[in-house]
Design an enzyme around this catalytic site. Structure first.
Site, PDB file in Angstrom:
ATOM      1  N   ASP A 143      45.215  40.977  34.887  1.00 10.63           N
ATOM      2  CA  ASP A 143      44.021  40.473  34.208  1.00 10.63           C
ATOM      3  C   ASP A 143      43.637  39.118  34.795  1.00 10.63           C
ATOM      4  O   ASP A 143      44.497  38.372  35.280  1.00 10.63           O
ATOM      5  CB  ASP A 143      44.279  40.309  32.704  1.00 10.63           C
ATOM      6  CG  ASP A 143      44.513  41.641  32.009  1.00 10.63           C
ATOM      7  OD1 ASP A 143      44.087  42.673  32.552  1.00 10.63           O
ATOM      8  OD2 ASP A 143      45.120  41.636  30.928  1.00 10.63           O
ATOM      9  N   ARG A 144      42.365  38.803  34.707  1.00 11.59           N
ATOM     10  CA  ARG A 144      41.871  37.547  35.275  1.00 11.59           C
ATOM     11  C   ARG A 144      42.681  36.345  34.809  1.00 11.59           C
ATOM     12  O   ARG A 144      43.043  35.468  35.597  1.00 11.59           O
ATOM     13  CB  ARG A 144      40.404  37.352  34.883  1.00 11.59           C
ATOM     14  CG  ARG A 144      39.825  36.035  35.367  1.00 11.59           C
ATOM     15  CD  ARG A 144      38.387  35.850  34.914  1.00 11.59           C
ATOM     16  NE  ARG A 144      37.607  35.218  35.968  1.00 11.59           N
ATOM     17  CZ  ARG A 144      36.317  35.427  36.167  1.00 11.59           C
ATOM     18  NH1 ARG A 144      35.660  36.254  35.399  1.00 11.59           N
ATOM     19  NH2 ARG A 144      35.684  34.818  37.147  1.00 11.59           N
TER      20      ARG A 144
END
Length: 307
Positions: A143-144
């Site tokens: 995930d970012r």
């Protein structure tokens, strides 16, 4: 018998020393025997400075098991610094794969909605400088806002090999999370079936017909100030798995408002991919990479009167 390979040295240059393992042993015991002029602290310094290689690969664990026939190299000089870019550090590269430590805030790859700077884009530019025809292929994503170890392939063949055999060849995927509250019991396993809604929110079900089987093992490492540092080992790798499972047991990851968090003491999502261990898709060699827990995670657990 002296198993040392004595390389030719030029005047004024320090040289590497090589030792062949004659019987199974732990790395520290082997080095103490081969380097009688060095004490344990000297040897630990060599390990932490990445000056110990086994069959050409750096190892830093003092208790790593050695097999007969392996060659241990004591490098004369510290390993060069890993290659750093804004947002990521290249930990390892060979003709087949690249392993990085991704910082929080960097996308793994572009989406239809987001075309920001990405790990994929940075590595693609890096490889094309060497040869304009070089390409990069994503194997798995973070995930970012999740930091830590991530791997890319340098060919479609390697990408396919890794993805098709992911569960069989991935030996360890360990994450560390800073969560709200303290999970009880301190060690456990969370099992559910995960499914993503049209609104892109992943949710849990106990119905096998309503999602993909997802298993997370957790262990509380340290707790203080109403937060806990939790080590998590994935048996499956589903999208948002840890974030959903922590919410399921009432201890969401800090900074994760999407999945129930109400606090953000560190100014980012409290999730970090600490260890990735796998079999190399081409050589079959055991590979292990780790990215230390971000210091900011530990700061949330400090006593209020600590410096």
């Amino acid at each position: 018998m002296d198993n040392t390979e004595k390389p030719r040295r030029q005047r004024g240059q320090r040289t590497d020393s090589k030792f062949t393992v004659s019987e199974p042993a732990q790395l520290m015991a082997f080095l103490i025997e081969q380097l009688p002029h060095k004490n344990r602290n000297n040897i630990k310094s060599l390990l932490s400075n990445k000056q110990i290689l086994i069959d050409g690969k750096v190892y830093t664990q003092f208790n790593h098991p050695l097999r007969e026939g392996q060659v241990v190299t004591v490098a004369a000089n510290r390993a060069p610094q890993t290659t750093q870019y804004r947002g990521l550090t290249i930990l390892y590269e060979d003709p087949s794969i690249i392993v990085i430590n991704k910082q929080a805030g960097l996308l793994s790859m572009a989406t239809n909605k987001e075309r920001d700077r990405t790990a994929y884009g940075i590595l693609s530019d890096y490889l094309k400088k060497e040869n304009p025809t070089n390409k990069i292929f994503i194997i798995h994503r973070l995930d970012r806002e999740t930091s830590g170890v991530m791997m890319f392939a340098k060919s479609e063949k390697v990408q396919r090999l890794m993805q098709e055999s992911w569960n069989a060849t991935t030996k360890e995927r360990t994450y560390v999370a800073l969560v709200e509250g303290v999970p009880e019991p301190p060690t456990g396993t969370i099992t559910s079936f995960l499914r993503e809604s049209k609104a892109l929110i992943v949710y849990s079900s106990q119905n096998p017909d309503n999602g993909q089987l997802s298993i997370t093992n957790y262990n509380v490492i340290k707790a203080n100030n109403g937060f806990a540092l939790v080590e998590l080992e994935l048996e499956t790798g589903r999208k948002n798995q840890i974030r959903v499972h922590m919410q399921d047991i009432g201890h969401p990851v800090v900074g994760d408002a999407k999945y129930g968090a109400t606090t953000n003491p560190i100014g980012r999502l409290g999730l970090h991919a600490e260890v990735l261990a796998f079999e190399h898709p081409i050589t079959g060699e055991s590979m292990r990479f780790d990215a230390p827990v971000p210091k900011i995670f530990l700061s949330a657990l400090k006593e209020r009167n600590e410096e």
